[in-house]
Design a protein around this motif. Structure first.
Motif, PDB file in Angstrom:
ATOM      1  N   ILE B 210       1.041  -5.026  -2.391  1.00 38.93           N
ATOM      2  CA  ILE B 210       0.962  -5.183  -3.783  1.00 38.93           C
ATOM      3  C   ILE B 210       1.140  -6.524  -4.367  1.00 38.93           C
ATOM      4  N   MET B 211       2.542  -6.830  -3.853  1.00 38.77           N
ATOM      5  CA  MET B 211       2.903  -8.234  -4.281  1.00 38.77           C
ATOM      6  C   MET B 211       2.094  -9.387  -3.767  1.00 38.77           C
ATOM      7  N   ALA B 212       1.711  -9.269  -2.582  1.00 37.94           N
ATOM      8  CA  ALA B 212       0.712 -10.467  -2.293  1.00 37.94           C
ATOM      9  C   ALA B 212      -0.677 -10.345  -3.114  1.00 37.94           C
ATOM     10  N   SER B 213      -0.940  -9.352  -3.338  1.00 36.83           N
ATOM     11  CA  SER B 213      -2.334  -9.283  -4.173  1.00 36.83           C
ATOM     12  C   SER B 213      -2.157  -9.719  -5.701  1.00 36.83           C
ATOM     13  N   LEU B 214      -1.025  -9.206  -6.241  1.00 35.17           N
ATOM     14  CA  LEU B 214      -0.501  -9.852  -7.573  1.00 35.17           C
ATOM     15  C   LEU B 214      -0.263 -11.275  -7.733  1.00 35.17           C
ATOM     16  N   LEU B 215       0.247 -11.736  -6.594  1.00 31.45           N
ATOM     17  CA  LEU B 215       0.745 -12.920  -6.577  1.00 31.45           C
ATOM     18  C   LEU B 215      -0.721 -13.991  -6.507  1.00 31.45           C
ATOM     19  N   ALA B 216      -1.398 -13.436  -5.477  1.00 28.40           N
ATOM     20  CA  ALA B 216      -2.911 -14.290  -5.332  1.00 28.40           C
ATOM     21  C   ALA B 216      -3.700 -14.214  -6.563  1.00 28.40           C
ATOM     22  N   TYR B 217      -3.567 -13.131  -7.390  1.00 29.75           N
ATOM     23  CA  TYR B 217      -4.335 -12.965  -8.751  1.00 29.75           C
ATOM     24  C   TYR B 217      -3.825 -14.396  -9.757  1.00 29.75           C
ATOM     25  N   VAL B 218      -2.659 -14.127 -10.028  1.00 38.14           N
ATOM     26  CA  VAL B 218      -1.922 -14.933 -10.793  1.00 38.14           C
ATOM     27  C   VAL B 218      -2.330 -16.579 -10.367  1.00 38.14           C
ATOM     28  N   LEU B 219      -2.198 -16.707  -8.963  1.00 37.91           N
ATOM     29  CA  LEU B 219      -2.392 -18.215  -8.706  1.00 37.91           C
ATOM     30  C   LEU B 219      -3.997 -18.573  -8.617  1.00 37.91           C
ATOM     31  N   ILE B 220      -4.650 -17.629  -8.567  1.00 38.18           N
ATOM     32  CA  ILE B 220      -6.027 -17.986  -8.757  1.00 38.18           C
ATOM     33  C   ILE B 220      -6.172 -18.439 -10.002  1.00 38.18           C
ATOM     34  N   LYS B 221      -5.502 -17.652 -11.219  1.00 40.69           N
ATOM     35  CA  LYS B 221      -5.805 -18.226 -12.709  1.00 40.69           C
ATOM     36  C   LYS B 221      -5.203 -19.504 -12.960  1.00 40.69           C
ATOM     37  N   VAL B 222      -3.979 -19.511 -12.538  1.00 41.64           N
ATOM     38  CA  VAL B 222      -3.441 -20.842 -13.157  1.00 41.64           C
ATOM     39  C   VAL B 222      -3.448 -21.953 -12.166  1.00 41.64           C
ATOM     40  N   THR B 223      -4.080 -21.831 -11.005  1.00 43.16           N
ATOM     41  CA  THR B 223      -4.480 -23.060 -10.350  1.00 43.16           C
ATOM     42  C   THR B 223      -5.997 -23.378 -10.264  1.00 43.16           C
ATOM     43  N   GLY B 224      -6.574 -22.470 -10.417  1.00 45.92           N
ATOM     44  CA  GLY B 224      -8.083 -22.696 -10.275  1.00 45.92           C
ATOM     45  C   GLY B 224      -8.605 -22.860  -8.818  1.00 45.92           C
ATOM     46  N   VAL B 225      -7.871 -22.774  -7.797  1.00 43.17           N
ATOM     47  CA  VAL B 225      -8.051 -22.928  -6.696  1.00 43.17           C
ATOM     48  C   VAL B 225      -9.053 -21.800  -6.159  1.00 43.17           C
ATOM     49  N   ASP B 226     -10.122 -21.949  -5.048  1.00 40.02           N
ATOM     50  CA  ASP B 226     -11.299 -21.361  -4.888  1.00 40.02           C
ATOM     51  C   ASP B 226     -10.644 -19.988  -4.295  1.00 40.02           C
ATOM     52  N   ARG B 227     -11.335 -19.025  -5.027  1.00 40.44           N
ATOM     53  CA  ARG B 227     -11.016 -17.629  -4.331  1.00 40.44           C
ATOM     54  C   ARG B 227     -10.872 -17.462  -2.812  1.00 40.44           C
ATOM     55  N   GLU B 228     -12.158 -17.975  -2.250  1.00 47.11           N
ATOM     56  CA  GLU B 228     -11.949 -17.766  -0.705  1.00 47.11           C
ATOM     57  C   GLU B 228     -10.907 -18.280   0.009  1.00 47.11           C
ATOM     58  N   VAL B 229     -10.412 -19.595  -0.380  1.00 47.14           N
ATOM     59  CA  VAL B 229      -9.089 -20.176   0.108  1.00 47.14           C
ATOM     60  C   VAL B 229      -8.008 -19.005  -0.080  1.00 47.14           C
ATOM     61  N   ILE B 230      -7.748 -18.409  -1.357  1.00 50.83           N
ATOM     62  CA  ILE B 230      -6.674 -17.716  -1.262  1.00 50.83           C
ATOM     63  C   ILE B 230      -7.153 -16.432  -0.785  1.00 50.83           C
ATOM     64  N   GLU B 231      -8.207 -16.100  -0.491  1.00 55.83           N
ATOM     65  CA  GLU B 231      -8.339 -14.635   0.239  1.00 55.83           C
ATOM     66  C   GLU B 231      -8.124 -14.669   1.775  1.00 55.83           C
ATOM     67  N   LYS B 232      -8.172 -15.784   2.220  1.00 54.64           N
ATOM     68  CA  LYS B 232      -7.964 -16.006   3.618  1.00 54.64           C
ATOM     69  C   LYS B 232      -6.492 -15.906   3.874  1.00 54.64           C
ATOM     70  N   TRP B 233      -5.685 -16.737   2.908  1.00 52.45           N
ATOM     71  CA  TRP B 233      -4.134 -16.475   2.977  1.00 52.45           C
ATOM     72  C   TRP B 233      -3.772 -14.958   2.940  1.00 52.45           C
ATOM     73  N   LEU B 234      -4.275 -14.276   1.939  1.00 56.05           N
ATOM     74  CA  LEU B 234      -4.022 -12.765   1.561  1.00 56.05           C
ATOM     75  C   LEU B 234      -4.239 -12.184   2.988  1.00 56.05           C
ATOM     76  N   TYR B 235      -5.301 -12.248   3.700  1.00 55.72           N
ATOM     77  CA  TYR B 235      -5.596 -11.422   4.796  1.00 55.72           C
ATOM     78  C   TYR B 235      -4.596 -11.653   5.827  1.00 55.72           C
ATOM     79  N   ILE B 236      -4.120 -12.969   6.073  1.00 58.61           N
ATOM     80  CA  ILE B 236      -3.214 -13.119   7.151  1.00 58.61           C
ATOM     81  C   ILE B 236      -1.854 -12.807   6.675  1.00 58.61           C
ATOM     82  N   ILE B 237      -1.292 -12.792   5.533  1.00 51.46           N
ATOM     83  CA  ILE B 237       0.017 -12.467   4.916  1.00 51.46           C
ATOM     84  C   ILE B 237       0.012 -11.022   5.062  1.00 51.46           C
ATOM     85  N   ILE B 238      -0.927 -10.192   4.798  1.00 49.68           N
ATOM     86  CA  ILE B 238      -0.839  -8.785   4.824  1.00 49.68           C
ATOM     87  C   ILE B 238      -0.909  -8.010   6.220  1.00 49.68           C
ATOM     88  N   ALA B 239      -1.629  -8.882   7.161  1.00 49.18           N
ATOM     89  CA  ALA B 239      -1.663  -8.380   8.447  1.00 49.18           C
ATOM     90  C   ALA B 239      -0.485  -8.657   8.895  1.00 49.18           C
TER      91      ALA B 239
END
Lengths: 119, 468
Positions: B210-239
């Motif tokens: 839950i924490m990682a997904s909320l953080l990823a969401y806010v970071l996409i919004k405030v940084t404008g970094v590509d969703r794909e980049v953030i999603e890859k990080w998210l996969y590794i972190i939750i794994a």
């Protein structure tokens, strides 16, 4: 074209240096520091890889002094058998070590993007 | 705000902040009771204050997670919430049930509370963090099921993103693992197993998703970094969170009568547990460094970065500090655990909820970000709360080390209470830091009411709708 390749090589080397610095602070001490010194030897002055290699060496030397020397002094002055010595040493070592790790993490991220620490 | 139903989050966030204030007030009372044992006795005994402090934490974080999901999911799924009325109804049910439970703790002796709530029909009360009467637990399950149905249907009938799927997995896990709280075996070791299947698999398992997904969401919004980049990080972190966290449950099985092999399994896997938090810090630093927009909500960015760093510090480093079996042999159940618990909960979960509140509240109030003055006050509250929490942790660590030495390591060990007297100085300092934390929290609330000129995205004509 050549300068692009040079830039890429420098960024890669800067990233390797920052990674070696981080590893020396965490799971692979000494060996990573030797790797960092080897990377440093390959760099030229006024380049981003040189900057990060020097930064890595500085972070690790300062960390070694601040962590080991100060902790040793605490033990020497406080006495090995005093519980208060260990209160100070363990708390100090843990928090200061973590600060160095977080600092090295930021350096790694900056090296990945080919930037100096602050710009 | 893109979807009207997102505004339901506001209700949940206001309740969360209100309960957070209650939690901290009881924390300050508790801190004082450590040094003035009969403070507010018999009105608020220590065991009751402690129960209220920890239960309020869990309840307000749940309110925060639910509010976050109600804000995030419609936008990610590109549709209105499946049943907004259900979200509102569940809010009131949860709030009333939560308030009644806390009043029950405060007004009635715990044994009487068990009796009048008919705990004997299905005994589930009496375990730390899970003290709620059985009827409240059933209420929590009903609220969670309705919530997951609502969120699940919104996600499944809308656009599916990695963020919403990770969030949904975390929320389903939260509901499923809570069911273990209904099983209360007579064998104490078994009882601890199932207790940890709730507590550990929540905070060191599914809550991390839950924490990682909320953080990823806010970071996409405030940084404008590509969703794909953030999603890859998210996969590794939750794994990594699941690989290390599930068997890492073993670090709770040391010295409680469980088989010896848990000492190896618990030590090895929980030594890996700092990795996802380490990666989260790297991830947050990386995306903020590569940001492609200068979002006017600086406070939300600060909270997001702070979450990553403090979670690494509290959950990662302070967890590792006492997780290896030979170390835990001495530190098990001492103030070192309390030190870790405080910073881990604050860094990982309190801060991530405050991050999404910081990002979403201005949007729900019709602007891109809070005005500059309000943000300055909010950032002051960030630093006051965060620095004071670092000191609370350090003072409790000091108390814990001294406790271990005097009570467990010394050749002539002292009794528990005699040791408590020796570590009193740390409790006083912790109380001081706790008061500063409370001041930070008051400033945080004040920041919502500070007036000033609106701030806009620099060098951009992006409207609130587009950026939110």
């Amino acid at each position: 074209m050549k300068s692009v390749k040079t830039d890429e090589l420098q960024i890669k080397r800067a990233s390797d240096a920052a990674l070696a610095s981080l590893l020396n602070l965490t799971i692979l001490p000494v060996i990573s520091f030797i790797a960092l010194l080897l990377i440093h030897r390959k760099t030229q002055a006024d380049t981003i890889d040189h900057y990060h290699a020097v930064l890595g060496v500085k972070i690790n030397v300062i960390a070694a002094v601040v962590l080991f020397l100060v902790s040793a002094l605490m033990i020497l002055l406080g006495g090995f058998d005093s519980p208060w010595t260990w209160v100070y040493v363990i708390s100090y070592f843990t928090i200061v070590h973590t600060i160095f790790i977080v600092f090295a993490l930021w350096a790694l991220v900056r090296a990945w993007s080919g930037d100096r620490l602050w710009s | 705000m893109k979807y009207e139903s997102q505004s339901i989050a506001k209700l949940y966030f206001i309740a969360a902040i209100g309960l957070f204030v209650g939690q901290i007030l009881f924390g300050v009372i508790l801190g004082l009771q450590y040094v003035i044992g009969d403070f507010l006795f018999p009105e608020i005994p220590f065991n009751v204050a402690r129960m209220v402090h920890t239960n309020l934490l869990i309840v307000w974080l749940l309110f925060g997670f639910m509010g976050a999901a109600y804000f995030l999911v419609p936008e990610e799924s590109e549709r209105e919430l499946y049943a907004p009325w259900l979200a509102k109804l569940m809010f009131w049910i949860f709030l009333v049930a939560g308030a009644l439970t806390i009043l029950g703790y405060l007004l009635v002796p715990y044994a009487t509370l068990a009796e009048i709530t008919m705990n004997d029909l299905l005994p589930t009360m009496g375990r730390e963090f899970l003290e709620q009467p059985t009827i409240t637990k059933i209420g929590i399950v009903v609220v969670l099921l309705a919530f997951i149905f609502n969120i699940g249907m919104t996600i499944l009938t809308g656009r599916k993103t990695v963020i919403t799927l990770v969030l949904l997995t975390g929320l389903v896990g939260l509901a499923v693992f809570f069911l273990f709280s209904f099983y209360n075996p007579h064998n104490l070791v078994l009882d601890k197993y199932f207790w940890w299947f709730v507590v550990h698999l929540w905070v060191e398992g599914v809550w991390e998703l839950i924490m990682a997904s909320l953080l990823a969401y806010v970071l996409i919004k405030v940084t404008g970094v590509d969703r794909e980049v953030i999603e890859k990080w998210l996969y590794i972190i939750i794994a990594m969170a699941l690989i290390s966290g599930i068997i890492g449950t073993g670090h709770h099985f040391f010295w409680i009568g469980a088989p010896d092999y848990w000492q190896w399994l618990g030590s090895v896997f929980s030594a890996l547990e700092p990795i996802p938090f380490f990666m989260m810090t790297l991830f947050a630093f990386n995306v903020v460094n590569k940001r492609r927009r200068d979002h006017p909500n600086k406070a939300a960015t600060l909270w997001a970065l702070g979450t990553a760093v403090m979670a690494f510090l509290g959950a990662g480093v302070w967890g590792f500090l006492h997780t290896l079996a030979p170390v835990n042999f001495y530190t098990h159940g001492t103030q070192i655990t309390a030190a870790h618990g405080h910073m881990a909960f604050y860094g990982a979960y309190v801060m991530v909820v405050l991050t999404i509140i910081s990002y979403s509240m201005p949007i729900m109030r019709g602007r891109e970000a809070a005005n500059a003055r309000a943000q300055v006050v909010e950032m002051w509250s960030f630093w006051l709360m965060t620095v004071s929490m670092v000191f609370i942790t350090l003072f409790l660590t000091g108390a814990g080390i001294l406790q271990v030495y005097l009570q467990r390591y010394s050749e002539d060990p002292m009794s528990f209470m005699a040791t408590q007297e020796k570590v009193e100085i740390f409790y006083w300092m912790r109380e001081g830091a706790g008061l500063i934390f409370l001041i930070g929290l008051i400033l945080y609330i004040i920041s919502f009411f500070v007036k000033g000129e609106d701030v806009k995205m620099l060098g951009s004509s992006v409207s609130i709708e587009e950026t939110s």
